[in-house]
Write an enzyme that holds these catalytic residues in place. Structure first.
Site, PDB file in Angstrom:
ATOM      1  N   ARG B 288     -22.727 -68.373  32.932  1.00 19.01           N
ATOM      2  CA  ARG B 288     -22.119 -67.911  31.692  1.00 19.01           C
ATOM      3  C   ARG B 288     -21.155 -66.768  31.980  1.00 19.01           C
ATOM      4  O   ARG B 288     -20.059 -66.695  31.446  1.00 19.01           O
ATOM      5  CB  ARG B 288     -23.209 -67.407  30.755  1.00 19.01           C
ATOM      6  CG  ARG B 288     -22.709 -66.633  29.579  1.00 19.01           C
ATOM      7  CD  ARG B 288     -23.838 -66.064  28.795  1.00 19.01           C
ATOM      8  NE  ARG B 288     -24.600 -65.128  29.596  1.00 19.01           N
ATOM      9  CZ  ARG B 288     -24.598 -63.814  29.399  1.00 19.01           C
ATOM     10  NH1 ARG B 288     -23.897 -63.295  28.441  1.00 19.01           N
ATOM     11  NH2 ARG B 288     -25.293 -63.020  30.162  1.00 19.01           N
ATOM     12  N   CYS B 335     -23.287 -63.550  17.403  1.00 18.00           N
ATOM     13  CA  CYS B 335     -24.046 -64.239  18.469  1.00 18.00           C
ATOM     14  C   CYS B 335     -23.347 -65.532  18.892  1.00 18.00           C
ATOM     15  O   CYS B 335     -23.861 -66.632  18.714  1.00 18.00           O
ATOM     16  CB  CYS B 335     -25.489 -64.497  18.060  1.00 18.00           C
ATOM     17  SG  CYS B 335     -25.742 -65.061  16.383  1.00 18.00           S
ATOM     18  N   TYR B 372     -29.765 -64.192  14.880  1.00 20.36           N
ATOM     19  CA  TYR B 372     -30.399 -63.089  14.160  1.00 20.36           C
ATOM     20  C   TYR B 372     -31.848 -63.370  13.803  1.00 20.36           C
ATOM     21  O   TYR B 372     -32.680 -62.454  13.940  1.00 20.36           O
ATOM     22  CB  TYR B 372     -29.540 -62.663  12.971  1.00 20.36           C
ATOM     23  CG  TYR B 372     -28.367 -61.862  13.440  1.00 20.36           C
ATOM     24  CD1 TYR B 372     -28.475 -60.493  13.613  1.00 20.36           C
ATOM     25  CD2 TYR B 372     -27.175 -62.475  13.800  1.00 20.36           C
ATOM     26  CE1 TYR B 372     -27.418 -59.749  14.120  1.00 20.36           C
ATOM     27  CE2 TYR B 372     -26.112 -61.754  14.294  1.00 20.36           C
ATOM     28  CZ  TYR B 372     -26.228 -60.379  14.449  1.00 20.36           C
ATOM     29  OH  TYR B 372     -25.208 -59.660  14.944  1.00 20.36           O
ATOM     30  N   ARG B 375     -33.650 -62.568  16.798  1.00 21.11           N
ATOM     31  CA  ARG B 375     -33.646 -61.139  17.084  1.00 21.11           C
ATOM     32  C   ARG B 375     -34.701 -60.412  16.274  1.00 21.11           C
ATOM     33  O   ARG B 375     -35.227 -59.379  16.690  1.00 21.11           O
ATOM     34  CB  ARG B 375     -32.267 -60.534  16.803  1.00 21.11           C
ATOM     35  CG  ARG B 375     -31.261 -60.932  17.865  1.00 21.11           C
ATOM     36  CD  ARG B 375     -29.912 -60.289  17.664  1.00 21.11           C
ATOM     37  NE  ARG B 375     -28.884 -61.103  18.314  1.00 21.11           N
ATOM     38  CZ  ARG B 375     -27.609 -60.725  18.429  1.00 21.11           C
ATOM     39  NH1 ARG B 375     -27.220 -59.573  17.899  1.00 21.11           N
ATOM     40  NH2 ARG B 375     -26.757 -61.499  19.034  1.00 21.11           N
ATOM     41  N   ASP B 429     -15.028 -63.928  22.554  1.00 19.35           N
ATOM     42  CA  ASP B 429     -15.427 -63.922  21.151  1.00 19.35           C
ATOM     43  C   ASP B 429     -15.146 -62.595  20.476  1.00 19.35           C
ATOM     44  O   ASP B 429     -15.697 -62.295  19.434  1.00 19.35           O
ATOM     45  CB  ASP B 429     -16.927 -64.234  21.046  1.00 19.35           C
ATOM     46  CG  ASP B 429     -17.762 -63.175  21.742  1.00 19.35           C
ATOM     47  OD1 ASP B 429     -17.233 -62.513  22.642  1.00 19.35           O
ATOM     48  OD2 ASP B 429     -18.927 -63.014  21.370  1.00 19.35           O
ATOM     49  N   GLU B 430     -14.311 -61.794  21.070  1.00 20.56           N
ATOM     50  CA  GLU B 430     -14.151 -60.443  20.566  1.00 20.56           C
ATOM     51  C   GLU B 430     -12.715 -59.998  20.804  1.00 20.56           C
ATOM     52  O   GLU B 430     -12.170 -60.220  21.880  1.00 20.56           O
ATOM     53  CB  GLU B 430     -15.108 -59.527  21.339  1.00 20.56           C
ATOM     54  CG  GLU B 430     -15.134 -58.106  20.863  1.00 20.56           C
ATOM     55  CD  GLU B 430     -16.076 -57.251  21.729  1.00 20.56           C
ATOM     56  OE1 GLU B 430     -16.762 -57.816  22.599  1.00 20.56           O
ATOM     57  OE2 GLU B 430     -16.096 -56.045  21.522  1.00 20.56           O
TER      58      GLU B 430
END
Lengths: 204, 984
Positions: B288, B335, B372, B375, B429-430
């Site tokens: 990853r 996520c 979530y 989490r 993703d950011e």
């Protein structure tokens, strides 16, 4: 021939002396000072050389050179010069053997090596005719030797007394030098070159 | 709890897998019974036990029924936390087997008297004899072997706990001790076991249908490997599972099995560097981090047109900044790794899901992302699967789906670029967006639009933080998550920051936090009370400054579209186990290939090569994480080469050399990383130069092999190779060698040269010759020391020559370039050290330097020329002539004669270079005259005649002749009382 002296210098000196005798013979022949009939072809160090047949001439060369042997052994002889004069006793041409025999170096070059080197002189000498100038008639020649210092007469033997001081006239101008052959080895360093008067000298 | 059953159990003896042992005694009592043989007897017996057990259970499980209300539609008798669990108790246990049986009765589990791998799901035992321990698999048939505490604890917790932590200790130990040979472990048996586990943990049946439906639904799409695998795997399980209750198929099971299936094909691969020849390749295929790492390049290629700054519609090219304010929006997918995978399973949205390599529930694979719901169970990224499963047994684990990530990331960025010109990609993703808004625009609107579009396109949610700068935007995102957005207006900044723990600030790690905690600073508000000076004193100027700014909400960094790649590399810290140096070499080779590919992919070359090696710390045991690196010491070394490289061979050679320089036991190596920095764009034309340089060096290297005399020439060559650098660094040599596959045989190497090489080059050469070189040198060194006494005298003269030729180079470094006609005077040794150029001297090998320093004063004083010293006539780096003069001890005249054709340089007579050559040549000639005048005027005569003859061709020689003739004549006059004739 004195073969007793077995020291390296003695060995070398002996070889040199022999060589000088042959070389001077060649020079005289080369200069055409005497008719060529006066010489015979010999083989020395495997090189064809000319040796004077006339006993007087041969003896002159032989005795004078061998008279040098003790001095050469001691390293006193600086140069052996064959001088050709004109009528006025002024040198026209010099064949100079400049020789140095090292006194300190004990190990000698082998005789074969030395012969090989000396042979080159003879070969070169034989083809140096072109450098030499034709001699005028009435010319003369002599063998002289330059000493580093005057030998003391008392200590020398009979042969040494054959040598007398020369009264050869010197050139006023620096001579022109034409190197013929050089060798540089231990203990013997030997150079052969010709000297001619400078152009200005000749005019004078 | 029934006493009678307890006693009866004892009478029958302890259940054992070899249950037949007690049975031969029984048949006589049943002679008249209907049992035809032992087999039917046992069947009957088992049936009787089961019936007894079930009647017992129905009478004793009422309490349990009341206690347990969750769970789906199922029979009354099988309700309870142990539904689906069938235990077999082996040997003595605490609590005793009878008690365990009662627990099972009460809580819906089964108790099996005679072991059968079809009915039993768990083996319970407290200890095992050695033979069984050694051959555990034969004993357990792949079933989990669990301590009885598991049952007790599960009852206490009133839920089925994961049995993983309750495994018999010996079991785990055996496994780890076998860790290196475990490739077999991952084959069928491993799968079947994890499969069983899956069944046991499930307690929701309703989902199983859906899941199956999905998998069949997916099958037709066909293109997706993932779904194909999924469905195939489910089928596979279905066919294998005829012995099981169909109801027991749950979503959990389904997901487990396909992950197991997924892992089966990648776990079936040999699994460490030991066994897998393509380990590196596969490693990165499934990594990853690698995906994230290489994503940027993909991104850059794909969005290069945006990055180059051709504006998009939304961007206002208006420079009228007064009406505009700049706002930074930080957008982060929620996520990402999970939501992308489950975007096609909307039902899973509120279930705990995590993404991980392996679903082995007791495995040590690390969870890389959890959604979530997960989490909320305390599952975090980086947690081992087994711990996560312990916290949340119904956690669903998905494997990575890199193609989906790429797809979503691309969509994500397309949207961002559509709305904003200035996008700084942080990760796949950011991103940060820099937006210019007019004063009355609400920045939240644009974030809203972007988020909505992202969701519609990707079916994944994103959160947005909006602030005046990157810091505030990033902080805002944290409060916005999940699936929300947060705007911190300028006037709310202090309020927001006041309560913010300092650990939330980017760049604040454990150390800084700890330091500040000592000062009782935990929030940004408290941090603000500390002066900048104090901060800088405590934390370093940079960090202090940064923190001081950050706690005030100040961040000067700007949103930048393109960030330079600083370094490219690859690192493997998992599964690295080497048996011998051959393994490590292969591994390095593969790593280099990988790095080289990446470099080529980015079109760059690097000059600094850093090799990082993780080595097992002394005393550290096998890591907890399977095949992990464990407790390691990290060693790294970097090497800078003058010419940038990116080809596999060079990389490999440097890496190998560096690796060798660590002198490690390869068995202890746990991780290797190779990185290139100081990147520059790859340029093919440069490469050509490089190669030709290499050839130059190499040809000189071969030459030096043939002819020892050339030593100084070849060293000189290598020095020329790096004209700018002060050091003839190994790199040029290194990269050069790389392109040349053939090495000169060891016997051709001039050891003197080798000895004087710079250490790096020597190492390199030594590496190429596999260490032989060093051995030879060492043995030679000893020999030399032994002989040195006797040789010293003889060598002295020789050394003199060498030194002077080297010195020649010291004094005239530029000479090489104009070497051809350059007669170097052999004895240019300066009279004193003060005249030596020390900068050059320093660059010489130590040995040479000391020699020079030793030789300097006497050399000059003696000023003695021997016969042999005429061989000193170094003619620049004109190696041929130089060599000839030295080897044949020949005369200058002969040299002139034989090299007449070479002696016509193309140098402009007016240049400085030319002057230098003339001066040098004259110096040389004068020295030669001085040397020869006593003994060999014939030679001088010949030289000058040759010079005179050649001077018609070369203005240089004419100049030389003109300048030196007067000296010759004067010298002749001095020594012979005349002049050389025919030269006047």
């Amino acid at each position: 021939m004195d073969r007793k002296n077995q020291s390296p210098q003695g060995q070398t000196a002996k070889v040199v002396v022999e060589f000088l005798e042959v070389a001077i013979n060649c020079i005289v022949f080369l200069k055409g000072f005497y008719p060529s009939r006066a010489f015979e072809r010999r083989r020395y160090m495997n090189v064809v050389v000319n040796k004077a047949r006339h006993p007087q001439l041969a003896n002159y060369i032989h005795s004078s050179i061998f008279a040098l042997l003790p001095y050469i052994q001691k390293g006193l002889v600086k140069r052996v010069v064959v001088i050709f004069y004109g009528q006025d006793q002024v040198p026209l041409e010099k064949f100079v053997f400049k020789l140095t025999i090292g006194q300190s170096y004990q190990s000698s070059v082998s005789e074969a090596e030395l012969e090989f080197a000396l042979r080159a002189f003879l070969v070169k000498l034989n083809v140096s005719e072109t450098i030499a100038k034709p001699l005028p008639s009435g010319a003369n020649w002599e063998i002289t030797a330059n000493f580093r210092e005057l030998p003391s007469q008392e200590n020398e033997g009979e042969e040494a007394k054959l040598w007398v001081p020369t009264d050869t006239k010197q050139w006023m101008q620096p001579s022109e030098i034409t190197p013929i052959k050089s060798m540089d080895s231990n203990p013997l360093k030997l150079q052969l070159y010709m000297e001619h008067p400078s152009v200005t000298e000749q005019k004078v | 709890m029934s006493r009678s059953s307890g006693s009866s159990s004892r009478k029958r003896g302890r259940p054992s897998s070899k249950s037949g042992a007690t049975n031969p005694l029984k048949p006589p009592f049943f002679k008249s019974s209907p049992f035809s043989d032992f087999g039917s007897y046992m069947t009957e017996k088992n049936r009787k036990f089961r019936d007894q057990f079930e009647t017992d259970a129905s009478s004793s499980s009422h309490g349990a029924n009341l206690a347990i209300t969750d769970g789906g539609v199922s029979g009354v008798d099988s309700q309870g936390i142990f539904k689906g669990v069938a235990i077999f108790v082996d040997g003595f246990t605490v609590p005793p087997s009878q008690e365990l049986k009662n627990y099972m009765l009460k809580h819906g589990g089964k108790f099996v008297n005679y072991f059968s791998r079809h009915t039993v799901t768990h083996i319970i035992c407290s200890n095992l004899p050695d033979s069984k321990r050694k051959n555990l698999r034969a004993f357990s048939h792949g079933l989990p072997v669990v301590k009885p505490d598991w049952i007790a604890d599960s009852i206490a917790a009133n839920t089925l706990l994961s049995w993983v932590p309750y495994q018999l200790v010996e079991y785990a130990v055996t496994e780890t001790s076998k860790q290196l040979k475990l490739s077999a472990f991952f084959s069928e048996k491993g799968i079947s076991r994890s499969h069983h586990q899956g069944i046991l943990i499930q307690n929701e049946t309703s989902l199983s249908d859906k899941c199956k439906g999905e998998s069949t639904e997916l099958t037709p799409s066909g293109t997706d490997n993932f779904s194909q695998e999924n469905s195939q795997e489910s089928k596979h399980i279905d066919t294998n599972d005829e012995l099981k209750d169909v109801k027991s198929e749950s979503e959990e099971d389904c997901s487990t099995s396909y992950v197991a299936g997924k892992s089966s094909d990648h776990l079936n691969r040999p699994h460490s560097t030991l066994t897998d020849p393509n380990f590196v390749e596969n490693y990165f295929k499934y990594s990853r981090l690698h995906f994230i790492g290489t994503w940027r390049n993909r991104y850059r290629k794909r969005f290069s047109n945006f990055l180059s700054g051709t504006g998009s519609k939304n961007n206002n090219p208006n420079n009228d900044t007064e009406n505009l304010r700049r706002i930074v929006i930080h957008i982060d997918m929620d996520c990402f790794f999970v939501s992308v995978v489950i975007r096609i399973f909307p039902d899973l949205l509120d279930k705990p899901v995590a993404v991980c390599h392996s679903n082995n529930p007791k495995g040590t694979a690390e969870i890389s992302s959890a959604n979530y719901p997960a989490r909320s169970y305390g599952i975090k990224a980086g947690m081992f699967v087994r711990d996560a499963k312990a916290r949340c047994p119904h956690l669903i684990i998905f494997p990575y789906d890199f193609s989906a990530y790429e797809e979503v990331a691309d969509q994500f960025y397309s949207i961002l670029h559509k709305h904003c010109k200035k996008v700084q990609a942080v990760s796949c993703d950011e991103a940060f967006l820099a937006v210019s808004l007019s004063l009355n625009d609400n920045p939240e609107n644009i974030a809203e639009i972007i988020r909505k579009e992202i969701f519609e396109t990707t079916r994944c949610t994103a959160s947005a933080g909006i602030g005046e700068n990157m810091l505030l935007a990033r902080l805002a995102t944290k409060s916005a998550k999940p699936n929300g957005q947060c705007f911190i207006p300028l006037d709310k900044v202090n309020e927001y920051l006041d309560k913010l723990p300092i650990s939330a600030l980017p760049g604040v790690g454990y150390n800084v936090e700890e330091k500040l905690r000592m000062k009782e600073v935990e929030t940004c508000g408290q941090l603000r009370t500390i002066s900048k000076d104090v901060l800088q004193k405590d934390l370093g100027s940079k960090m202090g400054d940064m923190l001081w700014n950050y706690c005030r909400g100040i961040d000067h960094s700007a949103v930048e579209a393109v960030q330079e790649t600083k370094s490219i590399g690859a690192e493997v810290n998992w599964g690295v186990r080497f048996k011998d140096s051959k393994d490590s070499e292969n591994f390095l080779m593969n790593l280099c290939k990988e790095v080289s590919l990446r470099l080529h992919g980015c079109g760059v070359q690097g000059r600094t090569i850093t090799l990082k090696v993780k080595v097992r710390k002394k005393g550290a045991g096998e890591p907890v994480k399977y095949m992990g690196c464990g407790d390691c010491e990290t060693i790294s070394r970097s090497l800078t080469v003058p010419g940038a490289i990116n080809d596999v061979d060079s990389l490999h050679r440097i890496a190998k050399q560096t690796f060798a320089s660590f002198h490690l036991d390869v068995k202890e190596v746990r991780g290797v990383g190779l990185k290139l920095s100081r990147l520059e764009l790859a340029n093919p034309s440069r490469k050509g130069i490089e190669e030709s340089r290499l050839e130059l060096l190499f040809s000189s290297a071969t030459r030096k092999g043939k002819q020892p005399v050339e030593q100084s020439c070849s060293t000189n060559h290598s020095r020329e190779d790096a004209p700018s650098g002060a050091c003839p660094s190994s790199s040029s040599a290194v990269s050069q060698g790389s392109n040349i596959s053939e090495l000169p045989p060891l016997s051709h190497i001039d050891l003197d040269v080798v000895r004087n090489l710079p250490p790096e080059i020597f190492l390199e050469m030594n590496g190429l010759y596999k260490g032989e070189l060093r051995k030879i040198l060492e043995s030679q060194q000893q020999e030399k020391e032994y002989n040195s006494e006797s040789v010293e005298r003889k060598d002295c003269r020789q050394q003199d020559q060498e030194i002077s030729t080297r010195m020649q180079r010291v004094l005239e470094p530029s000479e090489a370039s104009c070497s051809k006609s350059n007669y170097c005077k052999s004895d240019l040794m300066p009279g004193s050290l003060s005249q030596v150029d020390f900068s050059i001297l320093e660059n010489l090998p130590d040995e040479v330097r000391t020699d020079i320093l030793k030789q300097l004063p006497p050399h000059r004083v003696e000023n003695q020329f021997s016969e042999s010293s005429k061989s000193n006539l170094s003619l620049g780096s004109h190696s041929k002539g130089f060599e000839m003069l030295r080897v044949q001890n020949c005369l200058l005249s002969e040299f002139l004669l034989s090299n007449a054709t070479f002696l016509t340089p193309n140098i402009n007579p007016s240049s400085e270079e030319w002057d230098a050559i003339v001066v040098n040549s004259c110096e040389f000639m004068k020295e030669y005259i001085r040397q020869k005048i006593e003994s060999d005027i014939e030679e001088l005569y010949n030289c000058f005649r040759l010079l005179k003859r050649l001077s018609s061709k070369s203005s240089l020689l004419l100049e030389l002749y003109d300048r030196t003739l007067p000296l010759l004549q004067a010298s002749i006059g001095e020594h012979y009382g005349g002049k050389i004739a025919s030269l006047v």
